[in-house]
Design a protein around this motif. Structure first.
Motif, short mmCIF file in Angstrom:
data_model
loop_
_atom_site.label_atom_id
_atom_site.label_comp_id
_atom_site.label_asym_id
_atom_site.label_seq_id
_atom_site.Cartn_x
_atom_site.Cartn_y
_atom_site.Cartn_z
N TRP A 268 0.90 -1.33 -0.02
CA TRP A 268 -0.13 -0.20 0.08
C TRP A 268 0.64 1.03 -0.03
CZ3 TRP A 268 -5.67 0.95 1.63
CH2 TRP A 268 -6.05 -0.32 1.51
N ALA A 269 0.36 2.33 -0.77
CA ALA A 269 1.26 3.64 -0.48
C ALA A 269 0.34 4.82 -0.78
CB ALA A 269 2.22 3.47 -2.01
N ILE A 270 0.66 5.74 -0.11
CA ILE A 270 0.14 7.20 -0.15
C ILE A 270 0.57 7.95 -1.22
CG2 ILE A 270 -0.49 8.99 0.95
CD1 ILE A 270 -1.93 6.69 2.17
N ASP A 271 -0.18 8.32 -2.44
CA ASP A 271 0.47 9.12 -3.43
C ASP A 271 1.13 10.50 -2.81
OD1 ASP A 271 0.94 10.72 -5.84
OD2 ASP A 271 -1.01 10.14 -6.66
N VAL A 272 2.49 10.48 -3.49
CA VAL A 272 3.30 11.60 -2.87
C VAL A 272 2.49 13.17 -3.33
CG1 VAL A 272 5.44 10.75 -2.41
CG2 VAL A 272 5.00 11.50 -4.71
N THR A 273 1.72 12.93 -4.41
CA THR A 273 1.14 14.16 -5.14
C THR A 273 -0.41 14.38 -4.58
OG1 THR A 273 0.36 12.95 -7.27
CG2 THR A 273 2.48 14.04 -7.15
#
Length: 110
Positions: free
Chosen positions: A40-45
């Motif tokens: 899972w990742a949080i979008d840096v943008t």
């Protein structure tokens, strides 16, 4: 081999309300037979966008993934988040691929 790509758009703070269930699912899913990648990742943008990227050996392994109690807990948390309005949009897609190969890209060492 299967690639699973899921994108969730949350209201501000919405992801934080299910983060414990997500962390539990990540820890356990990575140990499953046939799970090559489960991230899972949080979008840096876009800090309210969470992206799930999974690679599985095949459909049987992906099907087995959804039989574990921690996945029941995660699905229940996501369902509750959707009902209370914490999720504004989501998409989920599976890609069938024939294999993988190295890109050949190398970062310089000096």
């Amino acid at each position: 081999m299967l690639i699973v790509a899921v994108v969730f758009e949350f209201v501000p703070g919405g992801f934080d309300r299910i983060k414990a269930e997500v962390l539990d699912a990540i820890e356990n899913s990575r140990k499953e037979p046939g799970a090559q990648i489960y991230d899972w990742a949080i979008d840096v943008t876009a800090p309210n966008r969470a992206i799930i990227f999974e690679v599985w050996d095949g459909q049987a392994e992906l099907d087995a993934h959804f039989t574990h109690p921690y996945m029941d807990t995660l699905v229940a948390a996501l369902s509750a988040a959707n009902i209370r309005g914490d999720i504004t949009h989501y998409s989920a897609e599976i890609y069938d691929v024939s294999g993988k190969r190295d890109m050949g890209f190398r970062l310089p060492t000096e």
